[in-house]
Design a protein around this motif. Structure first.
Motif, PDB file in Angstrom:
ATOM      1  N   ILE A 181     101.575 104.242  66.148  1.00 50.70           N
ATOM      2  CA  ILE A 181     102.501 104.811  67.123  1.00 50.70           C
ATOM      3  C   ILE A 181     103.487 103.733  67.568  1.00 50.70           C
ATOM      4  CG2 ILE A 181     100.873 106.556  67.949  1.00 50.70           C
ATOM      5  CD1 ILE A 181     100.497 104.769  70.473  1.00 50.70           C
ATOM      6  N   ARG A 182     104.629 104.199  68.081  1.00 48.65           N
ATOM      7  CA  ARG A 182     105.611 103.321  68.688  1.00 48.65           C
ATOM      8  C   ARG A 182     106.006 103.909  70.036  1.00 48.65           C
ATOM      9  NH1 ARG A 182     103.837 100.567  65.492  1.00 48.65           N
ATOM     10  NH2 ARG A 182     104.850  99.282  63.872  1.00 48.65           N
ATOM     11  N   ARG A 183     106.067 103.045  71.045  1.00 49.15           N
ATOM     12  CA  ARG A 183     106.422 103.487  72.393  1.00 49.15           C
ATOM     13  C   ARG A 183     107.673 102.705  72.792  1.00 49.15           C
ATOM     14  NH1 ARG A 183     107.665 105.072  77.210  1.00 49.15           N
ATOM     15  NH2 ARG A 183     106.128 105.156  78.903  1.00 49.15           N
ATOM     16  N   LEU A 224     116.418 108.178  72.668  1.00 46.11           N
ATOM     17  CA  LEU A 224     116.517 107.262  71.542  1.00 46.11           C
ATOM     18  C   LEU A 224     115.403 107.498  70.533  1.00 46.11           C
ATOM     19  CD1 LEU A 224     117.607 103.952  73.295  1.00 46.11           C
ATOM     20  CD2 LEU A 224     119.031 105.608  72.072  1.00 46.11           C
ATOM     21  N   ASP A 225     114.214 107.878  70.996  1.00 41.72           N
ATOM     22  CA  ASP A 225     113.139 108.240  70.067  1.00 41.72           C
ATOM     23  C   ASP A 225     113.575 109.384  69.158  1.00 41.72           C
ATOM     24  OD1 ASP A 225     111.304 106.381  71.008  1.00 41.72           O
ATOM     25  OD2 ASP A 225     110.261 107.795  72.302  1.00 41.72           O
ATOM     26  N   PHE A 232     111.214 106.936  62.472  1.00 34.07           N
ATOM     27  CA  PHE A 232     109.868 107.447  62.723  1.00 34.07           C
ATOM     28  C   PHE A 232     109.659 108.676  61.856  1.00 34.07           C
ATOM     29  CE2 PHE A 232     111.837 106.134  66.826  1.00 34.07           C
ATOM     30  CZ  PHE A 232     111.199 104.904  66.950  1.00 34.07           C
ATOM     31  N   ASP A 233     108.390 109.077  61.720  1.00 36.43           N
ATOM     32  CA  ASP A 233     108.055 110.260  60.927  1.00 36.43           C
ATOM     33  C   ASP A 233     107.751 111.478  61.787  1.00 36.43           C
ATOM     34  OD1 ASP A 233     108.103 108.939  58.324  1.00 36.43           O
ATOM     35  OD2 ASP A 233     106.311 107.887  59.016  1.00 36.43           O
ATOM     36  N   VAL A 272     104.500 107.474  64.403  1.00 38.52           N
ATOM     37  CA  VAL A 272     104.762 108.473  65.440  1.00 38.52           C
ATOM     38  C   VAL A 272     105.356 107.808  66.684  1.00 38.52           C
ATOM     39  CG1 VAL A 272     103.750 110.257  66.911  1.00 38.52           C
ATOM     40  CG2 VAL A 272     102.883 109.909  64.583  1.00 38.52           C
ATOM     41  N   ALA A 273     106.513 108.274  67.100  1.00 34.82           N
ATOM     42  CA  ALA A 273     107.100 107.832  68.366  1.00 34.82           C
ATOM     43  C   ALA A 273     106.511 108.651  69.504  1.00 34.82           C
ATOM     44  CB  ALA A 273     108.616 108.019  68.339  1.00 34.82           C
ATOM     45  N   THR A 274     106.257 107.998  70.631  1.00 32.51           N
ATOM     46  CA  THR A 274     105.639 108.700  71.755  1.00 32.51           C
ATOM     47  C   THR A 274     105.988 107.997  73.060  1.00 32.51           C
ATOM     48  OG1 THR A 274     103.565 109.677  72.554  1.00 32.51           O
ATOM     49  CG2 THR A 274     103.449 107.413  71.744  1.00 32.51           C
ATOM     50  N   GLY A 275     105.550 108.580  74.142  1.00 28.93           N
ATOM     51  CA  GLY A 275     105.707 108.003  75.467  1.00 28.93           C
ATOM     52  C   GLY A 275     104.578 108.496  76.344  1.00 28.93           C
TER      53      GLY A 275
END
Length: 263
Positions: A186-188, A194-195, A204-205, A158-161
């Motif tokens: 997760i990836r930040r 770009l996410d 990402f999923d 999961v991409a997040t911020g």
């Protein structure tokens, strides 16, 4: 007409990206101002880039509207607004982390119909037209994007911020503590545009983020949607309160999980 919007967005976006790359000094970039908190930064290059984009768009379409991250919005008379983030990922830009982008979208009668994103550091480019798909550019050719189906929510990357306001960030951290054990990881990355492009490509999923402004979401959101992903908010469409995105195969379960975690 929407193809013409995208052509203009790409022409201006590529010039803006080259401008930023040329102006960025070695090392860290000096911060000129802050926005929502002392850690939410602006640089003089952000502001100069937005001025360049505004000038180019109004030279081509002087009666359109303009909504930009750095302010001074313009109300047009054509029903077309340009929604612009001159550098999405400014903190990455300041530190020299190669994930910051120009994001330009055309919004017609309130609906985003064309979107363009370019990673300034790498030159990677994405585009989309409402109802006509999303793609990554390879020179002048277009590689159509179809977001892959994830195995499951439990295996989702999961991409997040996170918000720059400390009180909001504290609440997000508490919700993330509940959320994180229920997905792969997760990836930040630090750039919403770009996410969302990465999500469309299958890097990402799924995605979630709070606090996105229209310029953060407009182009990348269209690219994600046109790749076949579903976008949602907590109680309706995606908005500043929440943006969630996932493949239709897991979207209902994923959206329910985000809501249940208290974001």
């Amino acid at each position: 007409m929407t193809e013409q919007f995208l052509t203009l967005a790409r022409e201006v976006g590529r010039e803006a990206a080259a401008f930023v790359a040329d102006k960025r000094p070695a090392g860290r970039v000096t911060i000129s101002a802050t926005k929502s908190s002392p850690t939410d930064v602006v640089t003089e290059i952000d502001e100069a880039c937005e001025r360049l984009i505004r000038e180019r768009i109004f030279a081509a379409r002087p009666d359109d509207g303009f909504v930009g991250e750095e302010g001074n919005d313009v109300v047009g008379t054509t029903g077309v607004d340009w929604v612009v983030d001159p550098i999405d990922g400014t903190v990455n830009f300041v530190y020299g982390i190669p994930a910051y982008a120009v994001s330009i979208a055309a919004r017609q009668d309130g609906e985003v119909v064309a979107g363009y994103v370019v990673n300034i550091a790498s030159g990677a480019e994405w585009g989309a037209l409402r109802g006509a798909g999303a793609w990554r550019y390879a020179g002048e050719s277009r590689q159509v994007l179809t977001a892959p189906q994830p195995e499951s929510v439990a295996h989702a990357l999961v991409a997040t911020g996170f918000n720059y306001i400390p009180a909001v960030r504290t609440a997000q951290a508490a919700a993330m503590a509940t959320f994180l054990p229920q997905v792969r990881d997760i990836r930040r990355i630090g750039s919403a545009a770009l996410d969302l492009c990465g999500l469309a490509e299958g890097q990402f999923d799924a995605y979630l983020e709070q606090g996105l402004k229209p310029w953060d979401l407009a182009a990348g959101g269209l690219i994600a949607a046109e790749s076949g992903l579903l976008l949602s908010g907590i109680d309706g469409g995606p908005d500043e309160r929440m943006v969630m995105a996932a493949h239709p195969a897991i979207a209902e379960e994923y959206f329910a999980l985000v809501r249940a975690c208290g974001f």
